[in-house]
Design a protein around this motif. Structure first.
Motif, PDB file in Angstrom:
ATOM      1  N   SER A 262       0.859  -1.189   0.000  1.00 20.84           N
ATOM      2  CA  SER A 262       0.000   0.000   0.000  1.00 20.84           C
ATOM      3  C   SER A 262       0.890   1.233   0.000  1.00 20.84           C
ATOM      4  CB  SER A 262      -0.906   0.008   1.235  1.00 20.84           C
ATOM      5  OG  SER A 262      -1.667  -1.184   1.303  1.00 20.84           O
ATOM      6  N   ILE A 264       1.237   5.176   0.223  1.00 18.72           N
ATOM      7  CA  ILE A 264       0.423   6.224   0.827  1.00 18.72           C
ATOM      8  C   ILE A 264       1.237   7.508   0.933  1.00 18.72           C
ATOM      9  CG2 ILE A 264      -1.115   6.708   2.792  1.00 18.72           C
ATOM     10  CD1 ILE A 264       0.132   3.509   3.328  1.00 18.72           C
ATOM     11  N   LEU A 289      -5.831  -1.415  10.720  1.00 17.72           N
ATOM     12  CA  LEU A 289      -5.593  -0.906   9.373  1.00 17.72           C
ATOM     13  C   LEU A 289      -6.195  -1.882   8.375  1.00 17.72           C
ATOM     14  CD1 LEU A 289      -3.154   0.101  11.271  1.00 17.72           C
ATOM     15  CD2 LEU A 289      -1.972   0.588   9.140  1.00 17.72           C
ATOM     16  N   THR A 290      -7.034  -1.369   7.498  1.00 14.53           N
ATOM     17  CA  THR A 290      -7.633  -2.189   6.442  1.00 14.53           C
ATOM     18  C   THR A 290      -7.178  -1.664   5.091  1.00 14.53           C
ATOM     19  OG1 THR A 290      -9.590  -2.578   7.828  1.00 14.53           O
ATOM     20  CG2 THR A 290      -9.774  -3.087   5.484  1.00 14.53           C
ATOM     21  N   MET A 291      -6.521  -2.537   4.319  1.00 10.90           N
ATOM     22  CA  MET A 291      -6.061  -2.158   2.982  1.00 10.90           C
ATOM     23  C   MET A 291      -7.113  -2.591   1.974  1.00 10.90           C
ATOM     24  SD  MET A 291      -3.551  -2.597   5.240  1.00 10.90           S
ATOM     25  CE  MET A 291      -3.161  -4.336   5.287  1.00 10.90           C
ATOM     26  N   ARG A 301      -7.629   2.501  -0.869  1.00 13.94           N
ATOM     27  CA  ARG A 301      -7.520   3.309   0.337  1.00 13.94           C
ATOM     28  C   ARG A 301      -7.062   2.468   1.518  1.00 13.94           C
ATOM     29  NH1 ARG A 301     -13.956   4.422   1.711  1.00 13.94           N
ATOM     30  NH2 ARG A 301     -14.563   2.219   1.935  1.00 13.94           N
ATOM     31  N   LEU A 302      -6.537   3.180   2.494  1.00  6.53           N
ATOM     32  CA  LEU A 302      -6.173   2.592   3.769  1.00  6.53           C
ATOM     33  C   LEU A 302      -7.148   3.144   4.792  1.00  6.53           C
ATOM     34  CD1 LEU A 302      -4.097   0.964   5.518  1.00  6.53           C
ATOM     35  CD2 LEU A 302      -2.882   3.125   5.848  1.00  6.53           C
ATOM     36  N   GLN A 317      -9.838   7.594   6.647  1.00  2.00           N
ATOM     37  CA  GLN A 317      -9.620   7.013   5.331  1.00  2.00           C
ATOM     38  C   GLN A 317      -8.549   7.826   4.594  1.00  2.00           C
ATOM     39  OE1 GLN A 317     -13.273   6.584   3.146  1.00  2.00           O
ATOM     40  NE2 GLN A 317     -14.351   5.588   4.840  1.00  2.00           N
ATOM     41  N   ALA A 320      -4.810   5.452  -1.154  1.00  2.00           N
ATOM     42  CA  ALA A 320      -3.601   4.626  -1.267  1.00  2.00           C
ATOM     43  C   ALA A 320      -3.631   3.853  -2.565  1.00  2.00           C
ATOM     44  CB  ALA A 320      -3.504   3.666  -0.081  1.00  2.00           C
ATOM     45  N   VAL A 322      -3.076   0.425  -3.677  1.00  2.25           N
ATOM     46  CA  VAL A 322      -2.991  -0.890  -3.034  1.00  2.25           C
ATOM     47  C   VAL A 322      -2.742  -1.950  -4.092  1.00  2.25           C
ATOM     48  CG1 VAL A 322      -4.178  -2.589  -1.588  1.00  2.25           C
ATOM     49  CG2 VAL A 322      -4.532  -0.133  -1.191  1.00  2.25           C
ATOM     50  N   GLY A 326      -5.119  -7.004  -0.528  1.00  2.00           N
ATOM     51  CA  GLY A 326      -5.584  -6.207   0.598  1.00  2.00           C
ATOM     52  C   GLY A 326      -5.596  -7.048   1.860  1.00  2.00           C
ATOM     53  N   LYS A 328      -6.230  -6.958   6.541  1.00  2.00           N
ATOM     54  CA  LYS A 328      -6.299  -6.205   7.789  1.00  2.00           C
ATOM     55  C   LYS A 328      -5.047  -6.441   8.628  1.00  2.00           C
ATOM     56  CE  LYS A 328     -11.227  -5.537   8.673  1.00  2.00           C
ATOM     57  NZ  LYS A 328     -12.310  -5.670   9.688  1.00  2.00           N
TER      58      LYS A 328
END
Length: 379
Positions: A262, A264, A289-291, A301-302, A317, A320, A322, A326, A328
């Protein structure tokens, strides 16, 4: 001893060596600063038995000599004198230092210089390596944050320095995170070397020699128990921690098909982490954190989430890029913030694999640096 020097130079020198003065010690002399003449200059020194710092101050020396006097009293006195010439004179019989500047005259009782701990000298040493001062300060700032403040294993309270050819590597690990920075030396190291220096000493080293203009020369004493960093006016001495540094490379997961990358904006991520920290501090310092990949025209997004039952919930939010499936990851918010805070490139990449794998942060288009943070279990 009898000499004269400028107040501003003396004040600056005292501030430098003052960082090595023991605040509390069973040996009174360790709360003192050594003043001695050396090669037509005034040498100041502080030593707390973990680090020692000497600084040379330009002076007009009329008579050689030496004495140690209370550091705080002398520093406070010199700091409050006018910017003018300061005359210093030592009465060897009474071990008294007399300070004269304009209308001020003060006498300070001291302790004989012979009682001050002997410090190794760089004179006659061949430097193992030459370190650019600004780069040295930057590297220390990026690595020392991952050293343990307290631990039953002293080696984890230190910073590894590894020299091999033109490559230098600094690393620190505390069991929860790892920071590693590698860089090229301006000229090859004289020998391959590994040693571990207390993190607190490394912090002081960065403050002490970071503003030097010429490269910092590094050498090790014959016994291998101390390391010396030398500039034209300052010598910094630290003890070396005895023991084997962990094989940190085995903690870094190799990049694979399962890796999610990811990318950012660093500033955006840091601001989001600071805001989310206000909530996560009441939730065991956990931030999730969720990718998320891009879909339906929406960019990747992250998503950062902190949920504290007694305080509330916050979601951040951050856009990002990614790459991968993805996933978590739950991290300690303080460790996350400190990792991002020492990366000064415009973009940072977070590499992760599974919720039980660490998060690895690296600068995009910057130096060879990684900061690994171990995951937390979500209750």
């Amino acid at each position: 001893m009898r000499l004269a020097c400028l107040q501003e130079n003396l004040k600056r020198g005292l501030a430098i060596v003052g960082h090595a003065v023991a605040s509390r010690s069973t040996l009174p002399v360790l709360s003192n600063i050594l003043l001695a003449t050396e090669s037509g200059r005034l040498k100041l020194a502080g030593n707390n038995l973990e680090i020692g710092i000497t600084a040379l101050v330009g002076a007009k020396v009329d008579e050689d000599g030496a004495i140690t006097v209370p550091a705080k009293l002398l520093s406070d006195l010199i700091g409050n004198l006018p910017n003018d010439t300061v005359d210093l004179e030592v009465d060897a019989r009474t071990q008294t230092l007399t300070v004269v500047c304009r209308g001020t005259k003060a006498s300070i009782k001291g302790i004989e210089a012979d009682e001050f701990p002997t410090m190794p000298s760089f004179v006659g040493s061949e430097p193992l390596a030459m370190l650019p001062p600004e780069l040295l300060r930057e590297v220390i700032g990026q690595v020392v944050v991952a050293a343990a403040a307290e631990h039953t294993n002293p080696i984890l309270q230190g910073v590894l320095i590894r020299l091999s050819g033109t490559q230098a590597t600094f690393a620190a690990i505390d069991g929860y995170r790892l920071a590693v920075r590698s860089f090229e030396l301006p000229e090859p190291a004289r020998q391959t070397l590994e040693l571990v220096i207390p993190a607190r000493a490394m912090l002081e080293l960065g403050r002490t020699v970071g503003d030097a203009e010429a490269p910092v020369a590094m050498s090790v004493t014959a016994s291998g128990g101390q390391v010396i960093f030398h500039t034209d006016t300052v010598d910094f001495v630290s003890r070396v921690i005895d023991g084997k540094f962990p094989d940190y490379e085995r903690f870094v997961p190799p990049t694979s098909r399962d890796t999610t990358r990811s990318i950012i904006n660093t500033a955006d991520l840091l601001r989001a982490v600071k805001r989310i920290a206000l909530f996560s501090q009441a939730a065991g310092n956990i931030v999730t954190l969720t990718m998320e990949n891009s879909d339906s025209g929406r960019p990747g997004r992250l998503v950062l989430n902190a949920n504290a039952a007694e305080v509330g919930e916050a979601v951040e939010q951050v856009d990002a890029l990614v790459e991968g499936e993805g996933g978590k990851l739950a991290l300690n918010v303080r460790y996350l913030q400190e990792a991002i805070n020492v990366i000064d490139t415009d973009q940072v990449v977070l590499e992760s694999q599974t919720p039980n794998s660490p998060g690895v942060f690296k600068p995009i288009g910057g130096p060879e640096y990684l900061h690994l943070v171990m995951p937390m279990r979500i209750p």
